[in-house]
Motif scaffolding. Structure first.
Motif, PDB file in Angstrom:
ATOM      1  N   GLN A   7       0.851  -1.180   0.000  1.00  0.00           N
ATOM      2  CA  GLN A   7       0.000   0.000   0.000  1.00  0.00           C
ATOM      3  C   GLN A   7       0.888   1.231   0.000  1.00  0.00           C
ATOM      4  O   GLN A   7       1.734   1.400   0.873  1.00  0.00           O
ATOM      5  CB  GLN A   7      -0.902   0.025   1.228  1.00  0.00           C
ATOM      6  N   VAL A   8       0.687   2.099  -0.995  1.00  0.00           N
ATOM      7  CA  VAL A   8       1.537   3.287  -1.112  1.00  0.00           C
ATOM      8  C   VAL A   8       0.681   4.492  -1.478  1.00  0.00           C
ATOM      9  O   VAL A   8      -0.355   4.357  -2.138  1.00  0.00           O
ATOM     10  CB  VAL A   8       2.639   3.093  -2.182  1.00  0.00           C
ATOM     11  N   PRO A   9       1.080   5.712  -1.064  1.00  0.00           N
ATOM     12  CA  PRO A   9       0.369   6.921  -1.504  1.00  0.00           C
ATOM     13  C   PRO A   9       0.622   7.132  -2.991  1.00  0.00           C
ATOM     14  O   PRO A   9       1.768   7.062  -3.457  1.00  0.00           O
ATOM     15  CB  PRO A   9       0.985   8.034  -0.653  1.00  0.00           C
ATOM     16  N   PHE A  10      -0.438   7.371  -3.739  1.00  0.00           N
ATOM     17  CA  PHE A  10      -0.339   7.413  -5.193  1.00  0.00           C
ATOM     18  C   PHE A  10       0.654   8.453  -5.689  1.00  0.00           C
ATOM     19  O   PHE A  10       1.416   8.214  -6.636  1.00  0.00           O
ATOM     20  CB  PHE A  10      -1.723   7.685  -5.797  1.00  0.00           C
ATOM     21  N   HIS A  11       0.656   9.624  -5.084  1.00  0.00           N
ATOM     22  CA  HIS A  11       1.499  10.719  -5.586  1.00  0.00           C
ATOM     23  C   HIS A  11       2.927  10.656  -5.049  1.00  0.00           C
ATOM     24  O   HIS A  11       3.739  11.537  -5.351  1.00  0.00           O
ATOM     25  CB  HIS A  11       0.859  12.068  -5.255  1.00  0.00           C
ATOM     26  N   HIS A  12       3.238   9.638  -4.270  1.00  0.00           N
ATOM     27  CA  HIS A  12       4.605   9.489  -3.753  1.00  0.00           C
ATOM     28  C   HIS A  12       5.014   8.012  -3.817  1.00  0.00           C
ATOM     29  O   HIS A  12       5.517   7.450  -2.859  1.00  0.00           O
ATOM     30  CB  HIS A  12       4.710  10.006  -2.318  1.00  0.00           C
ATOM     31  N   CYS A  13       4.786   7.401  -4.974  1.00  0.00           N
ATOM     32  CA  CYS A  13       5.087   5.970  -5.108  1.00  0.00           C
ATOM     33  C   CYS A  13       6.296   5.763  -6.022  1.00  0.00           C
ATOM     34  O   CYS A  13       6.698   6.667  -6.760  1.00  0.00           O
ATOM     35  CB  CYS A  13       3.888   5.207  -5.648  1.00  0.00           C
ATOM     36  N   GLN A  14       6.856   4.582  -5.954  1.00  0.00           N
ATOM     37  CA  GLN A  14       7.982   4.259  -6.823  1.00  0.00           C
ATOM     38  C   GLN A  14       7.488   4.029  -8.251  1.00  0.00           C
ATOM     39  O   GLN A  14       6.298   3.986  -8.522  1.00  0.00           O
ATOM     40  CB  GLN A  14       8.707   3.010  -6.306  1.00  0.00           C
ATOM     41  N   ASP A  15       8.445   3.902  -9.163  1.00  0.00           N
ATOM     42  CA  ASP A  15       8.092   3.648 -10.556  1.00  0.00           C
ATOM     43  C   ASP A  15       7.404   2.293 -10.685  1.00  0.00           C
ATOM     44  O   ASP A  15       7.730   1.337  -9.973  1.00  0.00           O
ATOM     45  CB  ASP A  15       9.348   3.654 -11.436  1.00  0.00           C
ATOM     46  N   TYR A  16       6.449   2.207 -11.598  1.00  0.00           N
ATOM     47  CA  TYR A  16       5.736   0.956 -11.827  1.00  0.00           C
ATOM     48  C   TYR A  16       5.241   0.918 -13.268  1.00  0.00           C
ATOM     49  O   TYR A  16       5.265   1.927 -13.990  1.00  0.00           O
ATOM     50  CB  TYR A  16       4.542   0.832 -10.860  1.00  0.00           C
ATOM     51  N   GLU A  17       4.794  -0.254 -13.689  1.00  0.00           N
ATOM     52  CA  GLU A  17       4.178  -0.451 -15.000  1.00  0.00           C
ATOM     53  C   GLU A  17       2.757  -0.959 -14.783  1.00  0.00           C
ATOM     54  O   GLU A  17       2.466  -1.586 -13.762  1.00  0.00           O
ATOM     55  CB  GLU A  17       4.993  -1.446 -15.817  1.00  0.00           C
ATOM     56  N   ALA A  18       1.877  -0.676 -15.728  1.00  0.00           N
ATOM     57  CA  ALA A  18       0.472  -1.069 -15.591  1.00  0.00           C
ATOM     58  C   ALA A  18       0.091  -2.027 -16.712  1.00  0.00           C
ATOM     59  O   ALA A  18       0.419  -1.784 -17.880  1.00  0.00           O
ATOM     60  CB  ALA A  18      -0.439   0.165 -15.617  1.00  0.00           C
ATOM     61  N   ILE A  19      -0.589  -3.113 -16.361  1.00  0.00           N
ATOM     62  CA  ILE A  19      -0.977  -4.118 -17.356  1.00  0.00           C
ATOM     63  C   ILE A  19      -2.352  -3.809 -17.929  1.00  0.00           C
ATOM     64  O   ILE A  19      -3.290  -3.471 -17.200  1.00  0.00           O
ATOM     65  CB  ILE A  19      -0.989  -5.529 -16.735  1.00  0.00           C
ATOM     66  N   SER A  20      -2.480  -3.923 -19.232  1.00  0.00           N
ATOM     67  CA  SER A  20      -3.751  -3.823 -19.947  1.00  0.00           C
ATOM     68  C   SER A  20      -4.026  -5.195 -20.547  1.00  0.00           C
ATOM     69  O   SER A  20      -3.214  -5.713 -21.315  1.00  0.00           O
ATOM     70  CB  SER A  20      -3.652  -2.764 -21.050  1.00  0.00           C
ATOM     71  N   TYR A  21      -5.170  -5.797 -20.214  1.00  0.00           N
ATOM     72  CA  TYR A  21      -5.412  -7.181 -20.615  1.00  0.00           C
ATOM     73  C   TYR A  21      -6.901  -7.506 -20.528  1.00  0.00           C
ATOM     74  O   TYR A  21      -7.687  -6.760 -19.939  1.00  0.00           O
ATOM     75  CB  TYR A  21      -4.643  -8.132 -19.685  1.00  0.00           C
ATOM     76  N   CYS A  22      -7.300  -8.624 -21.104  1.00  0.00           N
ATOM     77  CA  CYS A  22      -8.656  -9.156 -20.941  1.00  0.00           C
ATOM     78  C   CYS A  22      -8.690 -10.059 -19.712  1.00  0.00           C
ATOM     79  O   CYS A  22      -7.782 -10.860 -19.513  1.00  0.00           O
ATOM     80  CB  CYS A  22      -9.071  -9.973 -22.165  1.00  0.00           C
ATOM     81  N   TRP A  23      -9.742  -9.940 -18.935  1.00  0.00           N
ATOM     82  CA  TRP A  23      -9.818 -10.752 -17.722  1.00  0.00           C
ATOM     83  C   TRP A  23      -9.932 -12.237 -18.045  1.00  0.00           C
ATOM     84  O   TRP A  23      -9.303 -13.053 -17.425  1.00  0.00           O
ATOM     85  CB  TRP A  23     -11.016 -10.308 -16.878  1.00  0.00           C
ATOM     86  N   GLY A  24     -10.801 -12.616 -18.981  1.00  0.00           N
ATOM     87  CA  GLY A  24     -10.961 -14.016 -19.340  1.00  0.00           C
ATOM     88  C   GLY A  24     -11.974 -14.749 -18.472  1.00  0.00           C
ATOM     89  O   GLY A  24     -12.734 -14.150 -17.710  1.00  0.00           O
ATOM     90  N   ASP A  25     -11.964 -16.045 -18.576  1.00  0.00           N
ATOM     91  CA  ASP A  25     -12.953 -16.926 -17.943  1.00  0.00           C
ATOM     92  C   ASP A  25     -12.773 -16.939 -16.426  1.00  0.00           C
ATOM     93  O   ASP A  25     -11.701 -17.279 -15.915  1.00  0.00           O
ATOM     94  CB  ASP A  25     -12.791 -18.339 -18.516  1.00  0.00           C
ATOM     95  N   SER A  26     -13.833 -16.591 -15.694  1.00  0.00           N
ATOM     96  CA  SER A  26     -13.751 -16.521 -14.230  1.00  0.00           C
ATOM     97  C   SER A  26     -13.617 -17.894 -13.582  1.00  0.00           C
ATOM     98  O   SER A  26     -13.224 -18.004 -12.414  1.00  0.00           O
ATOM     99  CB  SER A  26     -14.989 -15.825 -13.666  1.00  0.00           C
ATOM    100  N   THR A  27     -13.922 -18.952 -14.323  1.00  0.00           N
ATOM    101  CA  THR A  27     -13.845 -20.302 -13.749  1.00  0.00           C
ATOM    102  C   THR A  27     -12.479 -20.941 -13.952  1.00  0.00           C
ATOM    103  O   THR A  27     -12.205 -22.013 -13.410  1.00  0.00           O
ATOM    104  CB  THR A  27     -14.917 -21.215 -14.363  1.00  0.00           C
TER     105      THR A  27
END
Length: 364
Positions: A55-75
């Motif tokens: 858990q980090v404060p959004f405006h004071h966080c380290q560098d990160y990457e964000a994934i864009s993807y399809c969720w897929g089958d919940s089962t």
């Protein structure tokens, strides 16, 4: 080399305790904290996925990457491990984490299905309101198209051939020469029918990830983006440049069909954001322009475009709230459009074709 992703990851059967989310700090005070996933390294491609959540404060966080993807089958799920607890996640995201983790050194990633407690509607709404900023602040948007097949992976690899041709031609190559490329020239640059990658070029464009309404702002607001399909990764800008060159050279599969149009729309959205010209757009054309993109929850047809809204006024009025009924949200959107346009143009909008589904199978 293509490595099949269908083989299951190894697990830790001794770990049986299910991970329970801890409440996010600051929600009651309007201070945005969020969770970052620390993807722990593994020299073993098939080894268990082990992570930490911070858990980090959004405006004071380290560098990160964000994934864009399809969720897929919940089962269809695989386990990941947080210390001595287990969290089941959908297989498509597990496959993505396996591909994205390093052999040595941690990698910090934001993935909505893990970093948001999806059972908490307040937290979910709060994150959706910040989604545009989350992707905009990330170092790179990692577009995961899935493990793919040998054929679809070859299709993405063809981008390398196109970029090699572009680099060989040089930036000063006259467009007329490119457009009238002969068969011998295409053979020279490995762009003729003898290249098996050419015949698969269209396949990645048909990936359902490109039809998600959420992918619009995930790509458009990203400072940088990449596309990964199985073991193949290409830069988003290279992908778009290669599409332009393929069209000029009349490469098979580069025509303006529906699959290519969707990718072109994403590319254009990114250009609009970089020029900030989207801020002058009216709300109604924006919603209509991207109505072809899909969402499981009909409310996301509005929420997912919030980062592109022409005014913060409308972003506030249509702020994500999953307690609000779809009909009420659409009524609020209509009132915003009437207030902005001061015309009744909205009454002339044709209904969507019933054959075009709003929903995609269990995706976000």
């Amino acid at each position: 080399m293509y490595i099949r992703d269908e083989q299951p990851l190894r697990t830790r059967p001794e770990v049986t305790s299910i991970y329970l989310y801890k409440p996010l700090k600051g929600l009651d005070r309007g201070i945005f904290h969020f969770r970052l996933l620390e993807l722990l390294p593994s020299p073993d491609f098939w080894g268990p996925i082990q992570v930490r959540l911070h858990q980090v404060p959004f405006h004071h966080c380290q560098d990160y990457e964000a994934i864009s993807y399809c969720w897929g089958d919940s089962t269809d799920t695989w386990p990941i491990y947080l210390d001595n607890q287990v969290m089941p996640i959908r297989i498509n995201l597990a496959q993505a984490l396996r591909r994205y983790r390093f052999q040595s050194g941690s990698r910090f990633i934001w993935a909505d299905a893990i970093c948001i407690d999806q059972s908490n509607l307040l937290e979910r709404s709060y994150h959706v309101a910040m989604m545009g900023e989350i992707y905009q602040r990330s170092q790179c948007t990692l577009i995961w198209l899935g493990p793919g097949t040998p054929n679809t992976v070859r299709g993405l690899e063809f981008v390398w051939d196109l970029m090699n041709a572009r680099n060989s031609l040089g930036d000063n190559e006259p467009a007329a020469t490119i457009q009238s490329s002969s068969t011998s020239e295409k053979t020279k640059y490995n762009l003729d029918d003898s290249n098996p990658r050419l015949h698969a070029y269209r396949a990645p464009q048909l990936n359902p990830c490109f039809r998600r309404v959420w992918v619009i702002q995930e790509v458009a607001l990203a400072s940088k983006a990449s596309i990964t399909l199985g073991p193949c990764t290409v830069d988003w800008d290279d992908y778009c440049t290669a599409r332009v060159l393929a069209s000029k050279m009349r490469v098979q599969g580069s025509g303006g069909d529906e699959s290519g149009t969707v990718v072109d729309e994403l590319s254009q959205a990114k250009v609009l954001v970089s020029q900030r010209s989207y801020a002058t757009h009216r709300l109604l054309p924006l919603l209509l322009h991207y109505r072809q993109f899909e969402a499981t929850d009909a409310r996301d047809k509005i929420f997912a475009l919030r980062g592109l809204f022409p005014s913060s006024k409308y972003a506030d009025i249509l702020s994500p709230n999953y307690d609000v009924a779809t009909s009420l949200l659409y009524e609020k959107a209509a009132r915003c459009i009437l207030a902005q346009d001061r015309t009744l143009d909205i009454l002339g909008v044709p209904r969507s074709d019933p054959s075009n589904k709003i929903n995609t199978p269990d995706g976000n």
